[in-house]
Write a protein that holds these residues in place. Structure first.
Motif, PDB file in Angstrom:
ATOM      1  N   GLU A  83       0.842  -1.204   0.000  1.00 30.41           N
ATOM      2  CA  GLU A  83       0.000   0.000   0.000  1.00 30.41           C
ATOM      3  C   GLU A  83       0.875   1.252   0.000  1.00 30.41           C
ATOM      4  N   LEU A  84       1.925   1.244   0.829  1.00 35.06           N
ATOM      5  CA  LEU A  84       2.817   2.406   0.897  1.00 35.06           C
ATOM      6  C   LEU A  84       3.524   2.637  -0.434  1.00 35.06           C
ATOM      7  N   ILE A  85       3.963   1.559  -1.067  1.00 34.04           N
ATOM      8  CA  ILE A  85       4.647   1.676  -2.359  1.00 34.04           C
ATOM      9  C   ILE A  85       3.701   2.253  -3.414  1.00 34.04           C
ATOM     10  N   GLN A  86       2.465   1.767  -3.427  1.00 38.54           N
ATOM     11  CA  GLN A  86       1.529   2.244  -4.448  1.00 38.54           C
ATOM     12  C   GLN A  86       1.019   3.650  -4.143  1.00 38.54           C
ATOM     13  N   GLU A  87       0.854   3.968  -2.860  1.00 35.48           N
ATOM     14  CA  GLU A  87       0.453   5.330  -2.493  1.00 35.48           C
ATOM     15  C   GLU A  87       1.522   6.350  -2.885  1.00 35.48           C
ATOM     16  N   ALA A  88       2.783   5.894  -2.911  1.00 39.32           N
ATOM     17  CA  ALA A  88       3.881   6.784  -3.302  1.00 39.32           C
ATOM     18  C   ALA A  88       3.960   6.949  -4.821  1.00 39.32           C
ATOM     19  N   GLY A  89       3.146   6.206  -5.549  1.00 34.91           N
ATOM     20  CA  GLY A  89       3.091   6.378  -6.994  1.00 34.91           C
ATOM     21  C   GLY A  89       3.805   5.324  -7.809  1.00 34.91           C
ATOM     22  N   PHE A  90       4.293   4.270  -7.144  1.00 36.18           N
ATOM     23  CA  PHE A  90       4.953   3.180  -7.866  1.00 36.18           C
ATOM     24  C   PHE A  90       3.933   2.085  -8.178  1.00 36.18           C
ATOM     25  N   SER A  91       4.147   1.387  -9.277  1.00 30.55           N
ATOM     26  CA  SER A  91       3.174   0.374  -9.696  1.00 30.55           C
ATOM     27  C   SER A  91       3.522  -1.031  -9.219  1.00 30.55           C
ATOM     28  N   GLU A  92       4.787  -1.279  -8.817  1.00 30.13           N
ATOM     29  CA  GLU A  92       5.188  -2.628  -8.424  1.00 30.13           C
ATOM     30  C   GLU A  92       4.597  -3.055  -7.084  1.00 30.13           C
ATOM     31  N   THR A  93       4.631  -4.370  -6.865  1.00 26.66           N
ATOM     32  CA  THR A  93       4.304  -4.931  -5.557  1.00 26.66           C
ATOM     33  C   THR A  93       5.442  -5.853  -5.131  1.00 26.66           C
ATOM     34  N   VAL A  94       5.566  -6.037  -3.828  1.00 27.20           N
ATOM     35  CA  VAL A  94       6.585  -6.914  -3.264  1.00 27.20           C
ATOM     36  C   VAL A  94       5.918  -8.224  -2.872  1.00 27.20           C
ATOM     37  N   VAL A  95       6.484  -9.326  -3.311  1.00 28.79           N
ATOM     38  CA  VAL A  95       5.970 -10.654  -2.994  1.00 28.79           C
ATOM     39  C   VAL A  95       6.928 -11.314  -2.015  1.00 28.79           C
ATOM     40  N   LYS A  96       6.397 -11.764  -0.893  1.00 29.35           N
ATOM     41  CA  LYS A  96       7.240 -12.328   0.165  1.00 29.35           C
ATOM     42  C   LYS A  96       7.781 -13.693  -0.230  1.00 29.35           C
ATOM     43  N   ASP A  97       9.056 -13.896   0.036  1.00 31.17           N
ATOM     44  CA  ASP A  97       9.693 -15.198  -0.135  1.00 31.17           C
ATOM     45  C   ASP A  97       9.648 -15.895   1.220  1.00 31.17           C
ATOM     46  N   ALA A  98       8.796 -16.918   1.331  1.00 34.52           N
ATOM     47  CA  ALA A  98       8.598 -17.574   2.627  1.00 34.52           C
ATOM     48  C   ALA A  98       9.593 -18.704   2.878  1.00 34.52           C
ATOM     49  N   GLU A  99      10.464 -18.980   1.925  1.00 35.30           N
ATOM     50  CA  GLU A  99      11.426 -20.073   2.067  1.00 35.30           C
ATOM     51  C   GLU A  99      12.477 -19.726   3.116  1.00 35.30           C
ATOM     52  N   PRO A 100      12.728 -20.613   4.097  1.00 38.62           N
ATOM     53  CA  PRO A 100      13.751 -20.299   5.105  1.00 38.62           C
ATOM     54  C   PRO A 100      15.124 -20.177   4.462  1.00 38.62           C
ATOM     55  N   LYS A 101      15.928 -19.258   4.961  1.00 33.54           N
ATOM     56  CA  LYS A 101      17.252 -19.009   4.400  1.00 33.54           C
ATOM     57  C   LYS A 101      18.371 -19.666   5.198  1.00 33.54           C
ATOM     58  N   PHE A 102      18.100 -20.036   6.440  1.00 36.79           N
ATOM     59  CA  PHE A 102      19.070 -20.786   7.248  1.00 36.79           C
ATOM     60  C   PHE A 102      18.469 -22.165   7.496  1.00 36.79           C
ATOM     61  N   VAL A 103      19.104 -23.189   6.935  1.00 34.87           N
ATOM     62  CA  VAL A 103      18.526 -24.526   6.998  1.00 34.87           C
ATOM     63  C   VAL A 103      19.578 -25.557   7.391  1.00 34.87           C
ATOM     64  N   VAL A 104      19.091 -26.715   7.786  1.00 33.62           N
ATOM     65  CA  VAL A 104      19.967 -27.857   8.047  1.00 33.62           C
ATOM     66  C   VAL A 104      20.355 -28.469   6.708  1.00 33.62           C
ATOM     67  N   GLY A 105      21.656 -28.652   6.506  1.00 31.32           N
ATOM     68  CA  GLY A 105      22.148 -29.266   5.281  1.00 31.32           C
ATOM     69  C   GLY A 105      22.910 -30.550   5.581  1.00 31.32           C
ATOM     70  N   TYR A 106      22.969 -31.418   4.588  1.00 27.81           N
ATOM     71  CA  TYR A 106      23.713 -32.672   4.707  1.00 27.81           C
ATOM     72  C   TYR A 106      24.822 -32.669   3.659  1.00 27.81           C
ATOM     73  N   VAL A 107      26.075 -32.805   4.104  1.00 27.43           N
ATOM     74  CA  VAL A 107      27.218 -32.771   3.198  1.00 27.43           C
ATOM     75  C   VAL A 107      27.327 -34.118   2.482  1.00 27.43           C
ATOM     76  N   GLN A 108      26.929 -34.126   1.210  1.00 31.95           N
ATOM     77  CA  GLN A 108      26.953 -35.368   0.433  1.00 31.95           C
ATOM     78  C   GLN A 108      28.339 -35.653  -0.151  1.00 31.95           C
ATOM     79  N   GLU A 109      29.048 -34.586  -0.528  1.00 39.69           N
ATOM     80  CA  GLU A 109      30.381 -34.735  -1.109  1.00 39.69           C
ATOM     81  C   GLU A 109      31.291 -33.657  -0.547  1.00 39.69           C
ATOM     82  N   CYS A 110      32.567 -33.966  -0.450  1.00 40.40           N
ATOM     83  CA  CYS A 110      33.552 -32.992   0.024  1.00 40.40           C
ATOM     84  C   CYS A 110      34.899 -33.368  -0.576  1.00 40.40           C
TER      85      CYS A 110
END
Length: 200
Positions: free
Chosen positions: A76-103
């Motif tokens: 709403e703030l972005i569009q009220e300021a006169g911009f046409s874009e919208t921001v879409v949230k990325d819900a994917e976690p960025k810190f995750v448990v990983g398994y080292v398959q190769e090293c």
């Protein structure tokens, strides 16, 4: 996408980072309390929303998580300021448990390793790691591209000594965990930690 807020050090501004801007010349178009950041060819790479506490309460410092209602307010703030874009949230976690398959040893370094790390079903990241204790079979904490480390470092795909690297395998110190050991090395998680689950 990264939402970042640190009132003490940055001011009352919500930073929205959409893409890696390293080495790019930015152009800024500000209208009221909203600034749009673009590349020279016109791609939107971020937004700055000033005096954001007048519109919402943001919990935490550094990389923050916003509710759907807060995201709606941002758009709403972005569009009220006169911009046409919208921001879409990325819900994917960025810190995750990983398994080292190769090293394996990096061919152009005496201390780097090239790893293949499973971060969820069907997704494996190649990550160059300099920790002395990295090895095949470990469960580790992975900062995926689009993560912000506690010290403000942004994680994007890149190269180390000519080898592609998409993410970062984290130490307890880098995660600023309480009682983190002073010696070098990545954080080793229990083997029953669920690969792909969010690390909090």
């Amino acid at each position: 996408m990264i939402f970042a807020y640190n009132k003490e050090y940055v001011g009352d501004t919500l930073l929205i980072v959409l893409a890696d801007d390293r080495g790019m010349k930015q152009q800024v178009q500000r209208q009221g309390n909203v600034a749009k950041l673009t590349t020279e060819d016109g791609r939107t790479i971020g937004w700055n929303l000033f005096a954001i506490s007048e519109k919402m309460t943001i919990e935490g410092n550094g990389q923050v998580t916003l509710t759907d209602a807060q995201l709606a307010t941002i758009n709403e703030l972005i569009q009220e300021a006169g911009f046409s874009e919208t921001v879409v949230k990325d819900a994917e976690p960025k810190f995750v448990v990983g398994y080292v398959q190769e090293c394996e040893a990096h061919p152009d370094s005496d201390h780097l390793s090239i790893t293949k790390v499973k971060v969820d079903e069907g997704k494996v990241l190649q990550i160059v790691c300099g920790a002395p204790n990295i090895r095949k079979g470990l469960k580790v904490v992975v900062a995926k591209p689009g993560a912000m480390m506690p010290d403000g470092l942004l994680i994007w795909p890149g190269e180390l000594r000519g080898v592609a690297s998409a993410g970062m395998i984290c130490s307890a110190k880098e995660l600023q965990l309480t009682n983190a050991p002073k010696k070098r090395g990545i954080l080793e998680l229990p083997q029953d930690a669920e690969t792909g689950s969010a690390f909090k």
